[in-house]
Design an enzyme around this catalytic site. Structure first.
Site, mmCIF file in Angstrom:
data_model
loop_
_atom_site.group_PDB
_atom_site.id
_atom_site.type_symbol
_atom_site.label_atom_id
_atom_site.label_comp_id
_atom_site.label_asym_id
_atom_site.label_seq_id
_atom_site.Cartn_x
_atom_site.Cartn_y
_atom_site.Cartn_z
ATOM 1 N N LYS A 132 0.800 -1.227 0.000
ATOM 2 C CA LYS A 132 0.000 0.000 0.000
ATOM 3 C C LYS A 132 0.836 1.281 0.000
ATOM 4 C CE LYS A 132 -4.427 -1.370 0.374
ATOM 5 N NZ LYS A 132 -5.545 -0.865 -0.438
ATOM 6 N N SER B 89 1.127 -9.780 -0.587
ATOM 7 C CA SER B 89 0.807 -8.357 -0.488
ATOM 8 C C SER B 89 1.172 -7.690 0.819
ATOM 9 C CB SER B 89 -0.685 -8.138 -0.774
ATOM 10 O OG SER B 89 -1.477 -8.868 0.141
#
Length: 331
Positions: free
Chosen positions: A45, A296
């Site tokens: 992110k 991720s």
């Protein structure tokens, strides 16, 4: 997308792309893990948040930045804002793991806990934005955010140009949208497969059944991809560029988390293990010779490990059951 790649070069980590002989043998292909759990803030992110804030004007930054997050976007925005000298306010659900909340505060952001899921926190943040006029930084439904996340594909295909398939977790769709567009700009024939948790299948339903609806509950150990409804900007991109979307169960996610820990000595969160869960459970119906798997994030609440171990044992007990059929893309 190329602009994001050039802008972020000195800001983000070019994370490792690693392989595992054990995984290769188990899945009968070459598997390459993109280790975004080693990115700054422990998740991908930071890429999108950094690029988005770089694109803001001095006036927009001076108003402070505001967002809602399941946890990792919060840390990305908080760190990116601190580097640019902007105040950050983050709305997070009351169920957000404590480690993610404290890390966000540690980067200097104000954290406000509201509701049971991301959706409630998101709605509360929009009301707050009306009152304060702060600059909103959406966690996934924003083209600059998508472009920042898409730099992962540029890195993966520079590190291993022969990848024929990428497996990517999906929450609201910002990560897979960016990756799919970037990857197919380099190799139009590459396949991109998205993965959702069975308990949070909003994009799975929209993609396969054409049902765009808001789910009532999204309780899953993969809280990073627990989003109740698809993004308005991300869903059309997913429909156009993504080749398949499948779901994985809670035991499958837990088993992948334990697999990472046992085989790679790597701690990953539920969302970070979702793509591997898909590969381990469905490799027999995914036609690929060289598969890229996006890990991720790694921001896991350690106190949940006993529950994760119990879930993983459920899958191992049932290991002889037949696999669910993978629905092929008809787009």
């Amino acid at each position: 997308m190329v602009d994001a790649w050039s802008q972020l070069g000195g800001t983000i980590h070019n994370t490792p792309l690693v392989t595992s002989n054990t995984t290769n043998l188990r899945t009968d292909r070459e598997v390459y893990f993109k280790m975004e759990n080693q990115q700054k803030t422990g998740a991908f992110k930071f890429r999108g948040a950094s690029y988005k804030l770089m694109k803001l004007s001095a006036l927009e930054l001076s108003k402070g930045v505001l967002t809602a997050s399941a946890g990792n976007h919060a840390q990305g925005v908080a760190l990116a804002a601190s580097k640019l000298g902007a105040a950050a306010t983050i709305f997070m659900s009351e169920s957000t793991p404590t480690n993610k909340v404290e890390a966000t505060r540690g980067y200097g952001a104000e954290v406000i806990l509201v509701g049971e899921s991301f959706q409630e926190a998101y709605e509360a943040s929009l009301e707050h934005q009306k009152k304060t006029g702060a600059t909103y930084v959406h966690p996934f439904d924003d083209y600059d955010i998508m472009a920042g996340q898409g730099t992962i594909a540029f890195e993966m295909l520079a590190q291993q140009p022969d990848l024929d398939t990428l497996i990517v977790p999906i929450g609201g769709g910002g990560l897979i949208s960016g990756i799919a567009v970037a990857a197919k700009s380099i190799n139009p024939d590459i396949r991109v497969i998205g993965v959702q948790a069975e308990r949070a299948p909003s994009i799975f339903k929209a993609y396969h059944e054409g049902q765009v609806e808001r789910l009532k509950t999204v309780t899953t150990i993969a809280e990073g991809i627990a989003v109740k409804e698809p993004g308005q900007l991300t869903l059309p991109i997913i429909n156009k560029y993504v080749d398949d979307v499948i779901c994985v169960s809670e035991p499958e996610i837990a088993d992948a988390m334990i697999y990472f820990l046992e085989r790679s000595k790597t701690l990953v969160e539920g969302a970070g293990a979702a793509a591997l869960a898909c590969l381990l459970s469905h490799h027999d119906v995914i036609d690929s010779d060289k598969t890229g798997v996006v890990v991720s994030g790694g921001n896991i609440d350690i106190s949940k490990m006993p529950d994760i171990q119990s879930l993983a044992k459920e899958l191992r007990v049932e290991a002889g059951l037949p696999k669910r059929e993978l629905v092929k893309n008809q787009h």
